[in-house]
Write a protein that holds these residues in place. Sequence first.
Motif, PDB file in Angstrom:
ATOM      1  N   LYS A 145      30.470  -8.836 -14.613  1.00 32.84           N
ATOM      2  CA  LYS A 145      31.057  -9.959 -15.341  1.00 32.84           C
ATOM      3  C   LYS A 145      30.451 -10.011 -16.729  1.00 32.84           C
ATOM      4  O   LYS A 145      29.383  -9.427 -16.921  1.00 32.84           O
ATOM      5  N   PRO A 146      31.044 -10.680 -17.715  1.00 34.06           N
ATOM      6  CA  PRO A 146      32.396 -11.203 -17.692  1.00 34.06           C
ATOM      7  C   PRO A 146      33.406 -10.064 -17.728  1.00 34.06           C
ATOM      8  O   PRO A 146      33.158  -9.033 -18.345  1.00 34.06           O
ATOM      9  N   ALA A 202      36.790  -5.820  -7.459  1.00 33.39           N
ATOM     10  CA  ALA A 202      35.772  -6.865  -7.329  1.00 33.39           C
ATOM     11  C   ALA A 202      35.119  -7.109  -8.684  1.00 33.39           C
ATOM     12  O   ALA A 202      35.019  -6.203  -9.512  1.00 33.39           O
ATOM     13  N   VAL A 203      34.710  -8.348  -8.909  1.00 29.98           N
ATOM     14  CA  VAL A 203      33.954  -8.694 -10.122  1.00 29.98           C
ATOM     15  C   VAL A 203      32.626  -9.275  -9.655  1.00 29.98           C
ATOM     16  O   VAL A 203      32.597 -10.187  -8.817  1.00 29.98           O
ATOM     17  N   HIS A 229      31.471 -19.648 -11.398  1.00 33.76           N
ATOM     18  CA  HIS A 229      31.910 -18.996 -10.163  1.00 33.76           C
ATOM     19  C   HIS A 229      31.198 -19.546  -8.934  1.00 33.76           C
ATOM     20  O   HIS A 229      31.835 -19.757  -7.888  1.00 33.76           O
ATOM     21  N   THR A 230      29.884 -19.773  -9.027  1.00 34.62           N
ATOM     22  CA  THR A 230      29.138 -20.205  -7.834  1.00 34.62           C
ATOM     23  C   THR A 230      29.668 -21.554  -7.343  1.00 34.62           C
ATOM     24  O   THR A 230      29.853 -21.758  -6.133  1.00 34.62           O
ATOM     25  N   VAL A 231      29.932 -22.475  -8.284  1.00 39.99           N
ATOM     26  CA  VAL A 231      30.490 -23.783  -7.887  1.00 39.99           C
ATOM     27  C   VAL A 231      31.879 -23.594  -7.276  1.00 39.99           C
ATOM     28  O   VAL A 231      32.202 -24.177  -6.235  1.00 39.99           O
ATOM     29  N   ALA A 232      32.698 -22.769  -7.914  1.00 40.36           N
ATOM     30  CA  ALA A 232      34.059 -22.551  -7.394  1.00 40.36           C
ATOM     31  C   ALA A 232      34.001 -21.965  -5.987  1.00 40.36           C
ATOM     32  O   ALA A 232      34.780 -22.346  -5.104  1.00 40.36           O
ATOM     33  N   TYR A 233      33.059 -21.047  -5.779  1.00 44.75           N
ATOM     34  CA  TYR A 233      32.946 -20.394  -4.470  1.00 44.75           C
ATOM     35  C   TYR A 233      32.554 -21.402  -3.392  1.00 44.75           C
ATOM     36  O   TYR A 233      33.140 -21.441  -2.310  1.00 44.75           O
ATOM     37  N   VAL A 285      39.233  -9.893  -8.894  1.00 45.42           N
ATOM     38  CA  VAL A 285      39.736  -9.909 -10.270  1.00 45.42           C
ATOM     39  C   VAL A 285      40.274 -11.301 -10.627  1.00 45.42           C
ATOM     40  O   VAL A 285      40.200 -11.735 -11.772  1.00 45.42           O
ATOM     41  N   GLU A 286      40.784 -12.013  -9.625  1.00 46.00           N
ATOM     42  CA  GLU A 286      41.259 -13.391  -9.869  1.00 46.00           C
ATOM     43  C   GLU A 286      40.090 -14.278 -10.321  1.00 46.00           C
ATOM     44  O   GLU A 286      40.220 -15.090 -11.244  1.00 46.00           O
ATOM     45  N   ASP A 287      38.938 -14.101  -9.678  1.00 49.42           N
ATOM     46  CA  ASP A 287      37.739 -14.846 -10.096  1.00 49.42           C
ATOM     47  C   ASP A 287      37.308 -14.406 -11.497  1.00 49.42           C
ATOM     48  O   ASP A 287      36.818 -15.203 -12.293  1.00 49.42           O
ATOM     49  N   GLY A 288      37.490 -13.116 -11.769  1.00 43.98           N
ATOM     50  CA  GLY A 288      37.171 -12.607 -13.105  1.00 43.98           C
ATOM     51  C   GLY A 288      38.027 -13.272 -14.167  1.00 43.98           C
ATOM     52  O   GLY A 288      37.552 -13.628 -15.253  1.00 43.98           O
ATOM     53  N   ILE A 289      39.310 -13.477 -13.855  1.00 38.70           N
ATOM     54  CA  ILE A 289      40.214 -14.143 -14.799  1.00 38.70           C
ATOM     55  C   ILE A 289      39.752 -15.584 -15.029  1.00 38.70           C
ATOM     56  O   ILE A 289      39.667 -16.055 -16.170  1.00 38.70           O
TER      57      ILE A 289
END
Length: 382
Positions: free
Chosen positions: A108-109, A132-133, A209-213, A356-360
């Motif tokens: 990332k990013p 994967a990202v 990302h960590t919060v979203a996960y 890749v969706e998380d990467g976006i």
Amino acid sequence: MRKTLRYGMVGGDLHAFIGGVHRTAISFDGRADLVAGCFNPDMTVNRECGEFYRLDEHRIYSSYMEMAEKESNREDGIDFVSIVTPNFLHYEVAKKFLMCGINVLCEKPLSFKVEEAQELKAIAEEHNLYFAVNYSYSGNNMVKEARELVRQGVIGEIINVNAEYLQEYLVDDVGKGDQKMLKLSSWRKDPKVAGISNCVGDIGSHIEHTVAYITGLKIKKVAAVLDYFGQPLDLNANVLVEFENGAHGVYASSQVCVGHMNGLVVRIFGTEGAIEWVQENPNILSVTLKGQPTQIYNRGMGYVSKRSADMNRLPSGHPEGLYEAFANIYKCYISAIIKKVNHAEPNEEELDFPTVEDGISGVKFIYACVKSSKENSAWVEL
Ligand SMILES: NC(=O)c1ccc[n+]([C@@H]2O[C@H](COP(=O)([O-])OP(=O)(O)OC[C@H]3O[C@@H](n4cnc5c(N)ncnc54)[C@H](O)[C@@H]3O)[C@@H](O)[C@H]2O)c1
């Protein structure tokens, strides 16, 4: 039936930071062998790394373009590539390998621009490849436990998030113009190599990302103040976040906070309780239910969820950390590709890696923060 994979790496010579962490982490489960690489554009440093890992000399490539093309034409070519270069190369290297039909795990990013990240997703889908990202902290065992607790409704509906990622290593740059830079910081402060952001791009994106996960919440908009202290890119960022469920959060990331080394802390507050995870003490999770004293969940104990238990590598009390978090991401990613090469479908647990969706989402977050800060902290939609 294949049980192991072959992989290659772009970037990550013996003197780099994160490439070695990837290789060590991949080796934990023994299901992928490093067989090809372009670790550095300088052939002497490149060979030094390839020879250290006893690669066939013909598979130590002078360019990632040559590597992608030659590997895709070999019967025993690589099944996936790990891209661990500085940010400016992620998009073009990932694109090349995808176009050559090779699965990608990229640091990332993901890219400089949202459109580039979206293009990579489209190419991966078109070629039926896993992408994967490496948002590595979501590989931590107790982050997975936190996610399970949120999913079970233990803390109720989420009403607030407070997260920080504090470091101190750039504090000497404050107000001093272009200083002689630490190795770690050298390219991160250069817009041509790092992109539009240093602090948010490098560490704020891990909060996002960590919060979203853990929560499954999507960010609707952000209002940000980024501090540059005379540098070309930000060194400090305070971001107000609004999620699609209407809840708010505060994400503070900084590289100028004296006394903090790698202080990622995530606190999730719900109607029934709260969860706190601290990266520098990653084997525990603090859980407080309304009206009750705080409970400490220890990794590896009998009371943790099945998901956490399944991802356990060491008995409780024997600390797991960064390497294990990376290894858990690779464990899932490699499992999914092994299923694919054997014409089988991976299950939900095998697909538990950042995509890749998380990467976006990460690139959108960085863009929105920089834009908001430039617009006097106006709310900017993602
Ligand atoms: N997920 C995480 O926790 C985490 C942690 C650290 C770094 N990162 C990311 O990893 C990436 C690399 O960071 P780093 O700290 O290891 O950087 P680094 O400067 O230590 O290493 C970069 C490597 O890329 C190589 N490289 C540069 N140009 C190349 C080219 N054209 N072809 C082949 N190799 C090339 C360099 O030779 C070097 O080996 C960055 O995108 C960073 O954001 C992620």
